[in-house]
Write an enzyme that holds these catalytic residues in place. Structure first.
Site, PDB file in Angstrom:
ATOM      1  N   GLY A  19       0.820  -1.212   0.000  1.00 14.90           N
ATOM      2  CA  GLY A  19       0.000   0.000   0.000  1.00 14.90           C
ATOM      3  C   GLY A  19       0.850   1.256   0.000  1.00 14.90           C
ATOM      4  N   SER A  20       0.376   2.269  -0.728  1.00 12.30           N
ATOM      5  CA  SER A  20       1.096   3.547  -0.758  1.00 12.30           C
ATOM      6  C   SER A  20       0.217   4.668  -0.204  1.00 12.30           C
ATOM      7  CB  SER A  20       1.530   3.876  -2.185  1.00 12.30           C
ATOM      8  OG  SER A  20       0.387   3.989  -3.015  1.00 12.30           O
ATOM      9  N   GLY A  21      -0.736   4.290   0.646  1.00  9.73           N
ATOM     10  CA  GLY A  21      -1.599   5.291   1.286  1.00  9.73           C
ATOM     11  C   GLY A  21      -0.899   5.858   2.507  1.00  9.73           C
TER      12      GLY A  21
ATOM     13  N   GLY B  40      -0.676   4.709   5.637  1.00  6.01           N
ATOM     14  CA  GLY B  40       0.130   3.728   6.358  1.00  6.01           C
ATOM     15  C   GLY B  40       1.374   3.360   5.563  1.00  6.01           C
TER      16      GLY B  40
ATOM     17  N   GLU C 106     -19.304  16.874   3.385  1.00  3.74           N
ATOM     18  CA  GLU C 106     -18.422  17.721   2.570  1.00  3.74           C
ATOM     19  C   GLU C 106     -18.889  17.733   1.116  1.00  3.74           C
ATOM     20  OE1 GLU C 106     -14.413  17.247   5.304  1.00  3.74           O
ATOM     21  OE2 GLU C 106     -14.730  15.841   3.692  1.00  3.74           O
TER      22      GLU C 106
HETATM   23  C1  LIG Z   1     -13.345  10.439   0.916  1.00  2.00           C
HETATM   24  C2  LIG Z   1     -12.568  10.204   2.185  1.00  2.00           C
HETATM   25  C3  LIG Z   1     -12.377  11.241   3.081  1.00  2.00           C
HETATM   26  C4  LIG Z   1     -11.640  11.052   4.244  1.00  2.00           C
HETATM   27  N1  LIG Z   1     -11.459  12.096   5.101  1.00  2.00           N
HETATM   28  C5  LIG Z   1     -10.668  11.941   6.180  1.00  2.00           C
HETATM   29  C6  LIG Z   1     -10.361  13.046   7.033  1.00  2.00           C
HETATM   30  O1  LIG Z   1     -10.833  14.163   6.816  1.00  2.00           O
HETATM   31  N2  LIG Z   1      -9.535  12.823   8.097  1.00  2.00           N
HETATM   32  C7  LIG Z   1      -8.997  11.601   8.346  1.00  2.00           C
HETATM   33  O2  LIG Z   1      -8.232  11.450   9.289  1.00  2.00           O
HETATM   34  N3  LIG Z   1      -9.291  10.542   7.588  1.00  2.00           N
HETATM   35  C8  LIG Z   1     -10.094  10.673   6.499  1.00  2.00           C
HETATM   36  N4  LIG Z   1     -10.371   9.603   5.700  1.00  2.00           N
HETATM   37  C9  LIG Z   1      -9.862   8.272   6.083  1.00  2.00           C
HETATM   38  C10 LIG Z   1      -8.414   8.115   5.724  1.00  2.00           C
HETATM   39  O3  LIG Z   1      -8.180   8.514   4.395  1.00  2.00           O
HETATM   40  C11 LIG Z   1      -8.046   6.657   5.927  1.00  2.00           C
HETATM   41  O4  LIG Z   1      -8.277   6.333   7.274  1.00  2.00           O
HETATM   42  C12 LIG Z   1      -6.585   6.400   5.590  1.00  2.00           C
HETATM   43  O5  LIG Z   1      -6.373   6.647   4.228  1.00  2.00           O
HETATM   44  C13 LIG Z   1      -6.200   4.973   5.931  1.00  2.00           C
HETATM   45  O6  LIG Z   1      -4.866   4.751   5.560  1.00  2.00           O
HETATM   46  P1  LIG Z   1      -4.402   3.303   5.101  1.00  2.00           P
HETATM   47  O7  LIG Z   1      -2.953   3.384   4.837  1.00  2.00           O
HETATM   48  O8  LIG Z   1      -4.907   2.283   6.026  1.00  2.00           O
HETATM   49  O9  LIG Z   1      -5.189   3.055   3.732  1.00  2.00           O
HETATM   50  P2  LIG Z   1      -5.171   3.919   2.400  1.00  2.00           P
HETATM   51  O10 LIG Z   1      -4.703   5.298   2.632  1.00  2.00           O
HETATM   52  O11 LIG Z   1      -6.521   3.715   1.815  1.00  2.00           O
HETATM   53  O12 LIG Z   1      -4.092   3.188   1.511  1.00  2.00           O
HETATM   54  C14 LIG Z   1      -4.292   1.901   1.012  1.00  2.00           C
HETATM   55  C15 LIG Z   1      -3.259   1.659  -0.049  1.00  2.00           C
HETATM   56  O13 LIG Z   1      -3.235   0.295  -0.402  1.00  2.00           O
HETATM   57  C16 LIG Z   1      -3.261   0.151  -1.802  1.00  2.00           C
HETATM   58  N5  LIG Z   1      -3.859  -1.155  -2.066  1.00  2.00           N
HETATM   59  C17 LIG Z   1      -5.089  -1.579  -1.767  1.00  2.00           C
HETATM   60  N6  LIG Z   1      -5.238  -2.862  -2.110  1.00  2.00           N
HETATM   61  C18 LIG Z   1      -4.071  -3.251  -2.631  1.00  2.00           C
HETATM   62  C19 LIG Z   1      -3.596  -4.466  -3.175  1.00  2.00           C
HETATM   63  N7  LIG Z   1      -4.350  -5.557  -3.225  1.00  2.00           N
HETATM   64  N8  LIG Z   1      -2.350  -4.496  -3.673  1.00  2.00           N
HETATM   65  C20 LIG Z   1      -1.552  -3.401  -3.632  1.00  2.00           C
HETATM   66  N9  LIG Z   1      -1.942  -2.231  -3.111  1.00  2.00           N
HETATM   67  C21 LIG Z   1      -3.183  -2.165  -2.618  1.00  2.00           C
HETATM   68  C22 LIG Z   1      -4.075   1.335  -2.259  1.00  2.00           C
HETATM   69  O14 LIG Z   1      -3.855   1.605  -3.622  1.00  2.00           O
HETATM   70  C23 LIG Z   1      -3.520   2.417  -1.343  1.00  2.00           C
HETATM   71  O15 LIG Z   1      -2.309   2.889  -1.832  1.00  2.00           O
HETATM   72  C24 LIG Z   1     -11.110   9.768   4.531  1.00  2.00           C
HETATM   73  C25 LIG Z   1     -11.307   8.726   3.633  1.00  2.00           C
HETATM   74  C26 LIG Z   1     -12.031   8.939   2.469  1.00  2.00           C
HETATM   75  C27 LIG Z   1     -12.230   7.806   1.503  1.00  2.00           C
END
Ligand SMILES: Cc1cc2nc3c(=O)[nH]c(=O)nc-3n(C[C@H](O)[C@H](O)[C@H](O)COP(=O)(O)OP(=O)(O)OC[C@H]3O[C@@H](n4cnc5c(N)ncnc54)[C@H](O)[C@@H]3O)c2cc1C
Length: 494
Positions: free
Chosen positions: A28-30, A32, A192
């Site tokens: 994942g590149s989100g 985390g 929003e």
């Molecule tokens: C519209 C929206 C608004 C939001 N607003 C807020 C806010 O105002 N404040 C706040 O704190 N939080 C907010 N959030 C929540 C916040 O964005 C998430 O909690 C956060 O992004 C979680 O981080 P993460 O790393 O777990 O997942 P993500 O940031 O979702 O990253 C997941 C990553 O995994 C990759 N991935 C997924 N499946 C696979 C796979 N099978 N193989 C390879 N890569 C994969 C994706 O491409 C992505 O890069 C919002 C979310 C959304 C959708």
């Protein structure tokens, strides 16, 4: 390779080579994935970040891409550029389809090729997707808000609806269904989105059309819950609802969406009565479902999944029986932690520190503890709500706090500068500089679904393509082009 040699076909299954150093794979590149990788920049490890997109997505601002305020590049910088100076990190494009905990390897796919990446430590940060609560067929008519594709598709649908209404109204047709926008889900994203569509219709676009009055557009926010923004408590929820209604948003609470189609949706109330809303444009901001990789991990470890598909992790974010595997962010179920960016960032940093500490022989850290920095939601320009500890802030002060926090977390100096400029144009002025949308953006989802293997079907199979023949064709074509120019034969009637 000598000039003229053909590129050898890549094998369909590739084992990614590894060095003798400790290998960390990050999925994942989100929030985390990126913050975990960055945290390891000084560690004596090699990091491979595998992600299915080439960008890091700042999801909280997706709604601004969908409503024409920001461009997609401003909230989704390329991960390679972000990590360019981190020498121990490499980026691998691919969708992870399997994690083999016993053999410590991750399998991913990209355009028909399978890659197997071995690891010594693993950080899984694959996030969550949209949940339609068992009604996945709603997605075609009511896109969610999880990716750049979603935001661009919604942008096309929203601005496209005004265009179609203008055409219809010019022919004297009833265009109410085109000028009605429904947002499902009254959490922060839904609020929003509804606020922005209302501002767009009632403020930004008012002078742009001739046959319709965008001021008469209806924006409806629907939720089965009895209040707006439940995680913000009753008081802020009520304040938000009042401000939305002042903006012209109709708030329908206790209304469960029971059916969605291309021309509208049906909601069901607690007493069993139903109401049909005719609206071509629907936005789904109602639920989340953790990434399905959680299921794979659960099957191999016995760690239970909750209703949203989130996996239970140990207090140190590892999986039972696999101390080298960390799961962070939206995928985890631990101590009722919310699905917010800070949980993912802090969790990933914790996991990275633990990996580095172990290599340096340091004692284990105490269990992961989330530090809540507060939550905020924007309603419209100059209006927001914020919760920091026991403090509750509303109005312009909360809006300014929102502005500063989001600016701080947008990745890259250039993106910060352009975002501020776009906000200035949209909030102080009336403009929306990012209104471009194409038919392909709106309908590509449907087209891709028709291809059996998605985008892979658009790529030639290895070996299918005869390079020598294609080269000869191109050479012949170039020679003909040059001949026509040299002999002044262009524009001469043939
Ligand atoms: C519209 C929206 C608004 C939001 N607003 C807020 C806010 O105002 N404040 C706040 O704190 N939080 C907010 N959030 C929540 C916040 O964005 C998430 O909690 C956060 O992004 C979680 O981080 P993460 O790393 O777990 O997942 P993500 O940031 O979702 O990253 C997941 C990553 O995994 C990759 N991935 C997924 N499946 C696979 C796979 N099978 N193989 C390879 N890569 C994969 C994706 O491409 C992505 O890069 C919002 C979310 C959304 C959708």
């Amino acid at each position: 390779m000598a000039a003229g040699d053909t590129q050898p076909d890549l094998p369909d299954r590739i084992i990614v080579p590894r060095s003798d150093r400790h290998q960390v794979v990050v999925i994942g590149s989100g929030f985390g994935g990126l913050f975990g990788t960055k945290q390891l920049r000084h560690a004596d490890v090699d990091v491979t970040m595998i992600a299915k997109t080439t960008h890091h997505l700042f999801q909280p601002l997706l709604y601004q891409v969908a409503t024409g305020i920001l461009s997609e590049g401003e909230i989704a910088p390329p991960t390679r550029e972000v990590l360019a100076n981190q020498k121990n990190a490499q980026v691998l494009l691919g969708e992870v389809t399997g994690i083999d905990l016993a053999n410590r390897q991750v399998t991913s796919h990209v355009l028909g090729r399978e890659l197997v990446t071995p690891y010594d430590s693993l950080i899984v940060a694959a996030g969550a997707g949209q949940s339609y609560f068992g009604n996945d067929h709603f997605a075609e008519f009511a896109p969610g808000m999880k990716s750049i594709d979603d935001a661009l598709e919604l942008r096309g649908r929203i601005f496209g609806a005004f265009e179609m209404a203008e055409l219809g109204a010019a022919r004297g047709e009833n265009v109410d269904h085109l000028l009605t926008f429904v947002v499902v889900g009254a959490g922060p994203t839904g609020v929003e989105m509804a606020g922005q569509i209302a501002e767009l219709a009632h403020r930004t676009l008012t002078r742009d059309f001739r046959a319709i009055s965008t001021r008469h557009a209806r924006v409806i926010l629907v939720d089965a819950a009895p209040q707006v923004l439940p995680p913000f408590g009753h008081k802020l929820g009520k304040w938000t609802q009042e401000k939305l209604e002042k903006l012209g948003v109709e708030v329908m609470l206790g209304a469960l969406v029971s059916q969605v189609d291309e021309r509208g949706l049906t909601v069901k109330y607690k007493d069993g009565s139903e109401e049909r809303i005719n609206a071509v444009t629907k936005v789904w901001a109602a639920g989340v479902q953790a990434n399905k990789l959680g299921k794979t991990l659960s099957e191999q470890t016995g760690a239970p999944l909750d209703r949203a598909g989130r996996i239970s992790v140990n207090p140190d974010l590892t999986l039972p029986g696999y101390p080298e595997v960390f799961v962070v962010g939206d995928m985890i179920s631990l101590d009722n932690l919310p699905g917010v960016a800070q949980v993912a960032i802090q969790g990933a940093k914790y996991a990275a520190k633990e990996i580095e500490g172990r290599l340096e022989g340091k004692p284990a850290q105490p269990p992961f503890k989330y530090f809540d920095k507060g939550s905020m939601a924007i309603i419209s320009r100059f209006r927001a709500v914020a919760m920091v500890g026991k403090l509750r802030v509303t109005g312009i002060l909360a809006w300014l706090m929102w502005l500063v926090v989001h600016l701080f977390y947008i990745t890259g100096f250039k993106n910060r500068v352009t975002a501020v400029m776009h906000w200035f144009v949209s909030f102080i002025g009336k403009g929306r500089s990012e209104r471009t949308s194409t038919e392909q953006q709106i309908f590509a989802r449907v087209a891709l679904q028709r291809l059996e293997r998605g985008a892979t079907d658009l790529v030639s199979e290895p070996g299918e393509y005869d390079e020598a023949q294609r080269r000869a064709e191109l050479e012949e074509q170039a020679a003909e082009e040059a001949r026509l120019s040299d002999e002044n034969k262009r524009g001469v009637k043939v």
